[in-house]
Design an enzyme around this catalytic site. Structure first.
Site, mmCIF file in Angstrom:
data_model
loop_
_atom_site.group_PDB
_atom_site.id
_atom_site.type_symbol
_atom_site.label_atom_id
_atom_site.label_comp_id
_atom_site.label_asym_id
_atom_site.label_seq_id
_atom_site.Cartn_x
_atom_site.Cartn_y
_atom_site.Cartn_z
ATOM 1 N N ASP A 13 0.863 -1.175 0.000
ATOM 2 C CA ASP A 13 0.000 0.000 0.000
ATOM 3 C C ASP A 13 0.907 1.236 0.000
ATOM 4 O O ASP A 13 2.097 1.154 0.315
ATOM 5 C CB ASP A 13 -0.883 -0.037 1.258
ATOM 6 N N ASP A 15 -0.267 5.249 0.821
ATOM 7 C CA ASP A 15 -0.538 6.251 1.860
ATOM 8 C C ASP A 15 -0.608 5.611 3.245
ATOM 9 O O ASP A 15 -1.412 4.709 3.479
ATOM 10 C CB ASP A 15 -1.847 6.980 1.573
ATOM 11 N N ASP A 207 -1.857 -0.610 5.913
ATOM 12 C CA ASP A 207 -2.227 -0.019 7.204
ATOM 13 C C ASP A 207 -3.715 0.183 7.398
ATOM 14 O O ASP A 207 -4.143 0.580 8.486
ATOM 15 C CB ASP A 207 -1.530 1.332 7.369
#
Length: 265
Positions: A13, A15, A207
């Site tokens: 991922d 961001d 996250d």
């Protein structure tokens, strides 16, 4: 648990993971990025960002031509030469029309309703990056302004149009039903295996709740400490193959690789 860099593929991922949640830098991860490149370990971006955002970022990361997953899995791009889109796709415009009809029943706004300057203001992106984020092809970013308990009803309304809702780090995302980061990773795995004649071991890092399908699909998973109010709970029995970081963003990204990979090789 120490993995070999041979036959490994990193799926990440952006961001809040490889990129800092606030200023989008990846300084803390730079040493690992260099080492992965030296060992020819594929780095597959798996993000809510658009292809228009990811392709120039790949160039800056030195991984031009690598396969990537955009728009939370609604867009899967195999390895090769990629050209960034210059305008939203017809499929995206049709999706926006469907959402416009639903606004008579629910309070929300999509990225297509905002200017580049407005998107830049509430995301922290530059004006150019905000413009790239609005060059969408298969999904829409939604700012939910209604009561949270109405989200379930909104999901049901979307399902009637063969659409689904997933939660990102900051926003909600509307995308075609059946798509997602897990399904997209499966396609990339098959593509890479066909190209190389063998399957690679996958290490996933993310996250947010929208990363869960990817983190459950990967052989090994790093759950980076995030900012989302919704916890990232994986339904995996092989807990020894899952690591939860103490740090956020690229510092957590580095921590996860430090945990699973050898310090020197």
């Amino acid at each position: 648990m120490v993995l070999s860099l041979d036959s490994l593929m990193i799926v990440t991922d952006l961001d809040g993971s490889l990129l800092d949640h606030h200023d989008y830098n990846w300084d803390a991860a730079s040493e690992w990025l260099t080492r992965l490149k030296q060992h020819q370990v594929p780095l597959v971006i798996c993000s809510s960002k658009t292809a228009a955002e990811i392709i120039p970022l790949q160039k800056r990361l030195g991984i031009t031509g690598a396969p990537f997953i955009a728009e939370n899995g609604a867009r899967v791009v195999p390895s090769g030469t990629h050209t960034a889109p210059t305008e939203p796709s017809a499929a995206y415009r049709a999706l926006c029309q469907t959402l416009k009809a639903l606004q008579s029943h629910f309070r929300f706004n999509g990225f297509h309703e905002f200017s580049d300057a407005e998107v830049a203001r509430f995301t922290g992106l530059t004006l150019a990056e905000a413009s790239q984020s609005r060059l969408r092809e298969a999904s829409e970013v939604v700012l939910w302004r209604d009561d949270e308990h109405r989200l379930a009803t909104f999901r049901s309304a979307l399902a009637e149009h063969n659409l689904a809702l997933t939660q990102g780090g900051r926003f909600w995302h509307v995308m075609p039903a059946g798509s997602g980061k897990g399904m997209a990773l499966e396609q990339i795995q098959q593509h890479v295996a066909q190209q190389e004649g063998k399957a690679r071991i996958t290490l996933g890092l993310g996250d947010g709740p929208n990363d869960i399908p990817m983190l459950e699909r990967a052989d090994y998973a790093v759950v980076i400490k995030g900012f989302s109010k919704t916890p990232v709970n994986l339904q995996r029995s092989d807990t020894q193959n899952v690591y939860h970081t103490a740090h956020v963003g690229p510092h957590g990204w580095r921590e996860g690789l430090d945990y699973f990979l050898p310090p020197t090789e």
